[in-house]
Write an enzyme that holds these catalytic residues in place. Structure first.
Site, PDB file in Angstrom:
ATOM      1  CB  THR A  46      14.523  72.234  75.049  1.00 43.44           C
ATOM      2  OG1 THR A  46      14.556  71.234  76.060  1.00 43.44           O
ATOM      3  CG2 THR A  46      15.286  71.753  73.840  1.00 43.44           C
ATOM      4  CB  THR A  47      11.935  76.478  73.438  1.00 48.69           C
ATOM      5  OG1 THR A  47      11.249  75.237  73.226  1.00 48.69           O
ATOM      6  CG2 THR A  47      11.555  77.452  72.347  1.00 48.69           C
ATOM      7  CE1 TYR A 109      26.310  61.011  75.920  1.00 47.79           C
ATOM      8  CE2 TYR A 109      27.164  60.869  78.164  1.00 47.79           C
ATOM      9  CZ  TYR A 109      27.332  60.688  76.794  1.00 47.79           C
ATOM     10  OH  TYR A 109      28.510  60.184  76.314  1.00 47.79           O
ATOM     11  CE1 TYR A 135       9.748  68.556  78.307  1.00 47.47           C
ATOM     12  CE2 TYR A 135      11.659  69.926  78.764  1.00 47.47           C
ATOM     13  CZ  TYR A 135      10.745  69.406  77.870  1.00 47.47           C
ATOM     14  OH  TYR A 135      10.842  69.733  76.538  1.00 47.47           O
ATOM     15  NE  ARG A 140      14.581  69.065  72.415  1.00 45.38           N
ATOM     16  CZ  ARG A 140      15.399  69.640  71.528  1.00 45.38           C
ATOM     17  NH1 ARG A 140      16.697  69.452  71.605  1.00 45.38           N
ATOM     18  NH2 ARG A 140      14.912  70.398  70.565  1.00 45.38           N
ATOM     19  CE  LYS A 164       7.282  71.135  77.715  1.00 48.28           C
ATOM     20  NZ  LYS A 164       8.385  72.041  77.347  1.00 48.28           N
ATOM     21  CB  ILE A 206       4.816  73.951  78.702  1.00 48.75           C
ATOM     22  CG1 ILE A 206       4.343  74.123  80.146  1.00 48.75           C
ATOM     23  CG2 ILE A 206       6.062  74.813  78.445  1.00 48.75           C
ATOM     24  CD1 ILE A 206       5.338  73.646  81.199  1.00 48.75           C
TER      25      ILE A 206
END
Length: 292
Positions: A46-47, A109, A135, A140, A164, A206
């Site tokens: 994402t980052t 989503y 993850y 999100r 994560k 992370i």
């Protein structure tokens, strides 16, 4: 087996003013992190603004990071999504020669059931040639991968080696830590909780803010892994304002504001994201100046 203990950083993708990838700045950030104690690198999460990066750019980004890194630290590549077949195809068609593990986000989503999440990762695990780090980031994805699902996957697939966890829930972390298989890693995806998770038995983090202050952050996590809580919390308290500030508006606009203040890259992001506001930039510059 490759170790993912300690501090991993979710690398940004630096852009030039014209929105093209700034490979020189990316290499600089990689070197800055490795030279200051970061234990492994996470690419295209994402980052890293993965949703606005093309396949060609992603390959070039991997190449740049590999060249800057050499073989100094392990590299983890983000490959995830809400189309299971597309995730499988990307894993099968990506050159993973330099990659040590795959970080795969829980489907977003679509809001699958827990069984849907399990079946998605079952399909990924069965075809992945590399270890898989799950993850979970419900803020999100709009869907929380519950500890029971994570632990079911951990027990059923040897190549699912870690999660994560970024639900920002202490209770959820503790359930995972209490019930996990012995060699399964619980990695914090929440910078503000990372030290507490490590002290409770977690494997590390992370981190987003860690790439701006790798020396301090990696030392904090190392002290936490050694059970030296007081010394570790001294560093945690020093980093608190910076950690809070970078998530005030959106990620990675905040961390890019910090990296710009440190003269490591520009703060350019791709739409629909916008750079940090002038108010936040001023706050970030003040924090960075006080931390030097």
């Amino acid at each position: 087996m490759i170790s993912f203990l300690g501090t991993g950083v979710a690398l940004v993708t630096p852009f030039k003013s014209d929105q093209s990838v700034d490979h020189k700045a990316l290499a600089k950030i990689v070197n800055f992190n490795i030279e200051n104690g970061t234990d492994y690198l996470v690419i295209s999460g994402t980052t890293g603004e993965s949703v606005t990066i093309t396949k060609k750019e992603k390959k070039e980004i991997i190449d740049t990071i590999h060249k800057a890194n050499g073989s100094r630290v392990p590299m983890v590549l983000g490959i995830g999504g809400n189309n299971t077949q597309e995730v499988i195809e990307e894993i099968q068609t990506t050159d993973l020669s330099y990659i040590d593990a795959i970080l795969s986000v829980s489907p977003y989503y679509s809001k699958p059931t827990q069984e849907g999440i399990y079946q998605h990762f079952k399909a990924v695990a069965e075809i992945s040639p590399l270890p898989v780090i799950l993850y979970n980031v419900p803020g999100r994805t709009s869907s929380n991968m519950l500890p029971a699902t994570t632990l079911r996957l951990a027990n059923d697939f040897e190549n699912i080696i870690a999660v994560k966890e970024a639900g920002n829930s202490v209770a959820q972390y503790l359930q995972l830590l209490k019930n996990k298989p012995e060699d399964f890693l619980i990695i914090s995806g929440d910078d503000d909780l990372a030290l507490s998770v490590v002290l409770a038995g977690g494997a590390g983090v992370i981190s987003v803010i860690g790439q701006a202050f790798p020396k301090q952050f990696s030392k904090m996590i190392k002290l936490g892994l050694e059970g030296k809580a007081k010394e570790a919390y001294d560093i945690h308290f020093n980093l608190m304002d910076a950690t809070s500030a970078i998530f005030e508006e959106n990620n990675p606009a905040g961390i890019k504001g910090v990296l710009e203040a440190l003269k490591l890259c520009k703060d350019t992001v791709r739409l629909p994201l916008v750079p940090a506001s002038d108010v936040l930039k001023a706050k970030i510059k003040k924090i960075v100046k006080e931390m030097k």
